[in-house]
Design a protein around this motif. Structure first.
Motif, mmCIF file in Angstrom:
data_model
loop_
_atom_site.group_PDB
_atom_site.id
_atom_site.type_symbol
_atom_site.label_atom_id
_atom_site.label_comp_id
_atom_site.label_asym_id
_atom_site.label_seq_id
_atom_site.Cartn_x
_atom_site.Cartn_y
_atom_site.Cartn_z
ATOM 1 N N LYS A 103 52.119 39.640 92.889
ATOM 2 C CA LYS A 103 52.713 40.210 94.096
ATOM 3 C C LYS A 103 51.652 40.324 95.195
ATOM 4 C CE LYS A 103 55.835 43.766 95.559
ATOM 5 N NZ LYS A 103 56.890 44.631 95.096
ATOM 6 N N ARG A 125 62.537 39.203 83.084
ATOM 7 C CA ARG A 125 63.929 39.592 83.380
ATOM 8 C C ARG A 125 64.747 38.356 83.765
ATOM 9 N NH1 ARG A 125 62.965 44.356 85.877
ATOM 10 N NH2 ARG A 125 62.285 43.264 87.724
ATOM 11 N N LYS A 126 64.189 37.484 84.604
ATOM 12 C CA LYS A 126 64.881 36.242 84.978
ATOM 13 C C LYS A 126 65.112 35.365 83.752
ATOM 14 C CE LYS A 126 63.381 35.434 89.731
ATOM 15 N NZ LYS A 126 62.642 34.489 90.568
ATOM 16 N N ILE A 154 61.636 30.112 85.041
ATOM 17 C CA ILE A 154 60.633 30.962 85.665
ATOM 18 C C ILE A 154 59.400 30.146 86.030
ATOM 19 C CG2 ILE A 154 61.434 33.127 84.680
ATOM 20 C CD1 ILE A 154 59.511 32.805 82.400
ATOM 21 N N ALA A 177 56.576 36.922 92.254
ATOM 22 C CA ALA A 177 57.184 37.569 91.080
ATOM 23 C C ALA A 177 56.087 38.114 90.181
ATOM 24 C CB ALA A 177 58.035 36.573 90.321
ATOM 25 N N THR A 178 56.382 39.195 89.517
ATOM 26 C CA THR A 178 55.460 39.725 88.522
ATOM 27 C C THR A 178 55.925 39.263 87.149
ATOM 28 O OG1 THR A 178 56.756 41.726 88.226
ATOM 29 C CG2 THR A 178 55.036 41.780 89.931
ATOM 30 N N LYS A 188 56.982 41.082 84.729
ATOM 31 C CA LYS A 188 58.196 41.818 84.387
ATOM 32 C C LYS A 188 59.424 41.147 85.016
ATOM 33 C CE LYS A 188 57.740 46.451 83.855
ATOM 34 N NZ LYS A 188 57.653 47.852 84.281
ATOM 35 N N THR A 189 59.317 40.772 86.291
ATOM 36 C CA THR A 189 60.415 40.095 86.985
ATOM 37 C C THR A 189 60.706 38.752 86.330
ATOM 38 O OG1 THR A 189 59.762 41.153 89.052
ATOM 39 C CG2 THR A 189 61.191 39.231 89.231
ATOM 40 N N TRP A 233 51.120 34.439 85.560
ATOM 41 C CA TRP A 233 52.271 34.757 86.393
ATOM 42 C C TRP A 233 51.861 34.871 87.856
ATOM 43 C CZ3 TRP A 233 56.324 33.991 83.586
ATOM 44 C CH2 TRP A 233 56.272 34.215 82.221
#
Length: 158
Positions: A56, A10-11, A18, A3-4, A6-7, A53
């Motif tokens: 990817k 969003r989660k 997260i 996950a980045t 940003k992802t 984080w």
């Protein structure tokens, strides 16, 4: 775990927990005792371990090693198996979210005199028990206090 940021955000906005990855940089002193490195956070200046984080295309341990280089200016061999996990509450713009952090041990072989975040962070080598006293997250504090370096698994360079 690719996950980045940003992802992850969003989660978090959907109420999902997260993940982050962290490194505990360590070395052995002249007497063979473990020392760990803590860094200050950029905003609150509290002592923390380098973390960030997932990235990817990179494993969790590779991402943790990159965070240690960027935030603490250290290079070394990262152990294959995580040393443990802890959770904390992260402040986002409009709320707090629960973050689960997978922690890897990084056997430091080099301290860089200049590194990416040197201007915004301080670093300190401490005995694990002393480091544990400076950490606000109870699970991370316990992990540091009880830290042992596995003898069965040699460090692994990536």
């Amino acid at each position: 775990m690719a996950a980045t940021k940003k992802t992850a955000v969003r989660k978090a906005k959907k109420g999902e927990r997260i993940r982050q990855v962290a490194a505990i940089p360590f070395r052995l002193d002249a007497g063979g005792n473990i020392e760990v490195m803590l860094v200050t956070s950029r905003t609150t200046r509290r002592f923390i371990v380098p973390k960030g984080w997932p990235m990817k295309g990179k494993s969790g341990r590779k991402a943790a090693m990159i965070e240690a280089r960027e935030e603490a200016g250290v290079l070394g061999d990262i152990l294959k198996q995580p040393a443990g996990t802890y959770s904390y509450w992260k402040r986002l713009a409009s709320r707090f979210v629960r973050v689960d952090v997978v922690v890897y041990l990084l056997n430091v072989t080099e301290e860089l005199p200049r590194w990416m975040e040197a201007g915004t962070r301080q670093r300190a080598w401490l005995a694990p028990a002393d480091a544990a006293l400076l950490i606000d997250e109870p699970d991370l504090s316990t992990l540091l206090r009880d830290l042992t370096v596995p003898q069965t698994e040699p460090p692994d360079a990536i």
